[in-house]
Scaffold this active site. Structure first.
Site, mmCIF file in Angstrom:
data_model
loop_
_atom_site.group_PDB
_atom_site.id
_atom_site.type_symbol
_atom_site.label_atom_id
_atom_site.label_comp_id
_atom_site.label_asym_id
_atom_site.label_seq_id
_atom_site.Cartn_x
_atom_site.Cartn_y
_atom_site.Cartn_z
ATOM 1 N N ASN A 147 -7.470 -4.735 -7.885
ATOM 2 C CA ASN A 147 -7.998 -3.443 -7.598
ATOM 3 C C ASN A 147 -8.451 -2.503 -8.807
ATOM 4 O O ASN A 147 -7.948 -3.158 -9.932
ATOM 5 C CB ASN A 147 -6.920 -2.419 -7.076
ATOM 6 C CG ASN A 147 -6.296 -3.055 -5.774
ATOM 7 O OD1 ASN A 147 -6.724 -2.877 -4.843
ATOM 8 N ND2 ASN A 147 -5.240 -3.700 -5.870
ATOM 9 N N CYS A 181 0.920 -1.027 0.006
ATOM 10 C CA CYS A 181 0.150 0.072 -0.012
ATOM 11 C C CYS A 181 0.793 1.319 0.104
ATOM 12 O O CYS A 181 1.558 1.401 0.914
ATOM 13 C CB CYS A 181 -0.876 0.194 1.244
ATOM 14 S SG CYS A 181 -1.916 1.525 1.338
ATOM 15 N N GLY A 182 0.838 2.167 -0.976
ATOM 16 C CA GLY A 182 1.540 3.140 -1.082
ATOM 17 C C GLY A 182 1.303 4.206 -0.050
ATOM 18 O O GLY A 182 2.310 4.810 0.433
ATOM 19 N N HIS A 190 -3.671 -4.446 -10.563
ATOM 20 C CA HIS A 190 -4.414 -3.321 -10.911
ATOM 21 C C HIS A 190 -5.217 -3.489 -12.288
ATOM 22 O O HIS A 190 -4.447 -3.841 -13.261
ATOM 23 C CB HIS A 190 -3.821 -1.860 -10.751
ATOM 24 C CG HIS A 190 -3.541 -1.583 -9.304
ATOM 25 N ND1 HIS A 190 -4.306 -0.885 -8.504
ATOM 26 C CD2 HIS A 190 -2.259 -1.745 -8.754
ATOM 27 C CE1 HIS A 190 -3.541 -0.757 -7.305
ATOM 28 N NE2 HIS A 190 -2.330 -1.370 -7.486
ATOM 29 N N THR A 230 -0.921 2.712 -4.647
ATOM 30 C CA THR A 230 -0.503 1.789 -5.774
ATOM 31 C C THR A 230 -1.456 2.053 -7.003
ATOM 32 O O THR A 230 -0.935 1.994 -8.243
ATOM 33 C CB THR A 230 -0.262 0.567 -5.460
ATOM 34 O OG1 THR A 230 -1.776 0.042 -4.845
ATOM 35 C CG2 THR A 230 0.742 0.084 -4.397
ATOM 36 N N GLY A 231 -2.545 2.379 -6.746
ATOM 37 C CA GLY A 231 -3.482 2.599 -7.795
ATOM 38 C C GLY A 231 -3.237 3.933 -8.474
ATOM 39 O O GLY A 231 -3.426 4.047 -9.808
ATOM 40 N N CYS A 252 -5.819 5.541 -3.303
ATOM 41 C CA CYS A 252 -4.957 4.391 -3.326
ATOM 42 C C CYS A 252 -3.594 4.763 -4.114
ATOM 43 O O CYS A 252 -3.522 5.079 -5.086
ATOM 44 C CB CYS A 252 -5.605 3.328 -4.216
ATOM 45 S SG CYS A 252 -4.722 1.594 -4.400
ATOM 46 N N GLU A 293 -11.003 -0.624 -4.202
ATOM 47 C CA GLU A 293 -9.859 -1.424 -3.519
ATOM 48 C C GLU A 293 -10.076 -2.841 -3.368
ATOM 49 O O GLU A 293 -11.206 -3.325 -2.706
ATOM 50 C CB GLU A 293 -9.275 -0.794 -2.388
ATOM 51 C CG GLU A 293 -8.470 0.458 -2.864
ATOM 52 C CD GLU A 293 -7.521 0.801 -1.779
ATOM 53 O OE1 GLU A 293 -6.452 -0.152 -1.405
ATOM 54 O OE2 GLU A 293 -7.344 1.998 -1.112
ATOM 55 N N ARG A 294 -9.411 -3.836 -3.905
ATOM 56 C CA ARG A 294 -9.450 -5.343 -3.450
ATOM 57 C C ARG A 294 -9.605 -5.551 -2.047
ATOM 58 O O ARG A 294 -8.617 -5.123 -1.234
ATOM 59 C CB ARG A 294 -8.509 -6.134 -4.007
ATOM 60 C CG ARG A 294 -8.159 -7.323 -3.842
ATOM 61 C CD ARG A 294 -7.268 -8.148 -4.561
ATOM 62 N NE ARG A 294 -6.040 -7.810 -4.109
ATOM 63 C CZ ARG A 294 -4.820 -8.524 -4.254
ATOM 64 N NH1 ARG A 294 -4.871 -9.373 -5.063
ATOM 65 N NH2 ARG A 294 -3.597 -8.240 -3.773
#
Length: 269
Positions: free
Chosen positions: A185, A75-76, A154, A214-215, A212, A203-204
Site C-alpha cells: 500500500n 483493514c482498519g 505500507h 491501516t494506512g 485506508c 491501496e494494494r
C-alpha cells in the site's frame, strides 16, 4: 439454481465494502464474488468484499477480499464497520468485541448511544517498522518513504504538496516495485500541523480509495519516526478523518473513527 445472499453495504471514512454474515450465508468462492460484486456498473460497487464469520479464538472473524479478488491481511476501516454490524444486528451485546484477522486478533471498543454504534476504537497492536528513509525510483523520479507494517505492508511518503502527486500514475508503480515482492500500500502525506496531516492512498489490490485505516495508522507511526507529528494525530483522507494514537507506554496503535451503514439488499449467486 441461484441462492439469494443478504448483504450490507457499509463504509468507514468512505472506504466502502460489501459485508456478508457467512454464519447465515456461507460463500464458496469469495475471490470471484469480490471481483463481480465490487464492479461499479454491473455489480454492487465497492472496494471489496468482507466476510463476517465465527471464530474459535475471538468473538468473530473477518476475511477481506479486495476488488481484484486478492485477499488482504487486515483493514482498519472494515474492522470498525464489523463492530457496528455485529452489535446493531444483535449478534453480540458486548461493547468490547474481539475480531480474528489474518494479522492477528484485534480488539474493538464500541461507543454506543441508544443502541446505535457511533464510533469504534480499534487496538491495531504494535506496528512493524522497516526502513525509515527508503529511496525508490519510479516513473523517473526518486521517492523517499518509510516502511511500516500494520499487519499489512505500507510505504509512507511525505510531500510538500499532496495535490502535485499524480496518484493514478505513481501509485501502481510503487505498489508493484521490485522492493516489495508481495506488493505494498502507498500513502502520500502532507503535514498540516504537528497533530494533523492530509493523506491520499493507493491501496494494494484496490487502487485509489477514499480512505485506508491501516494506512492512516502507518502514516501516524511514520510521522513520529520522522519527527513530523505528535503521537496523537488527525489523519484527513478523501473520505474523512480518523484519529490515530501511537501509545508510547504500550507501543500499540489505536484508531478511532465512525462507521456508516449505507444500505442492505440481496443478490443472487
Amino acid at each position: 439454481m441461484t441462492n439469494p445472499i443478504r448483504f450490507t453495504k457499509m463504509h468507514g471514512a468512505g472506504n466502502d465494502y460489501i459485508y456478508v454474515n457467512t454464519m447465515a450465508y456461507p460463500l464458496e468462492n469469495p475471490e470471484e464474488l469480490a471481483i463481480k460484486w465490487s464492479a461499479p456498473h454491473t455489480g454492487i460497487g465497492s472496494d471489496g468484499l468482507v466476510l463476517i464469520g465465527s471464530s474459535e479464538k475471538a468473538d468473530f472473524s473477518m476475511r477481506i477480499f479486495n476488488a481484484d479478488g486478492s485477499e488482504a491481511m487486515m483493514c482498519g476501516n472494515a474492522s470498525r464497520c464489523i463492530g457496528k454490524y455485529v452489535y446493531e444486528a444483535g449478534l453480540t451485546t458486548k461493547e468490547t468485541v474481539t475480531l480474528e484477522t489474518l494479522s492477528g486478533i484485534k480488539e474493538l471498543r464500541l461507543t454506543v448511544a441508544d443502541g446505535i454504534v457511533t464510533e469504534v476504537t480499534v487496538d491495531m497492536r504494535t506496528p512493524g517498522v522497516g526502513e525509515i528513509a527508503l529511496e525508490l525510483e519510479a516513473g523517473g523520479q526518486i521517492y523517499t518513504g518509510t516502511v511500516v507494517s500494520m499487519g499489512n505492508p505500507h510505504l509512507v511518503i511525505f510531500v510538500n504538496d499532496i495535490n502535485e502527486i499524480d496518484l493514478p500514475a505513481i501509485g501502481p508503480a510503487l505498489e508493484n516495485h521490485s522492493f516489495f515482492p508481495d506488493r505494498t500500500n502507498v500513502e502520500f502525506v502532507q503535514v498540516l500541523k504537528d497533530d494533523e496531516v492530509r493523506m491520499r492512498v493507493w491501496e494494494r489490490g484496490s487502487g485509489i480509495t477514499q480512505a485506508c485505516g491501516t494506512g492512516a495508522c502507518a502514516t501516524a507511526v511514520a510521522g513520529v519516526l520522522c519527527g513530523k507529528t505528535k503521537r496523537k494525530t488527525k489523519v484527513i483522507m478523501d473520505g474523512g478523518p480518523l484519529t490515530i494514537q501511537w501509545d508510547e507506554s504500550t507501543g500499540k496503535v489505536y484508531m478511532t473513527g465512525g462507521a456508516v451503514t449505507v444500505f442492505e439488499g440481496t443478490i443472487k449467486v
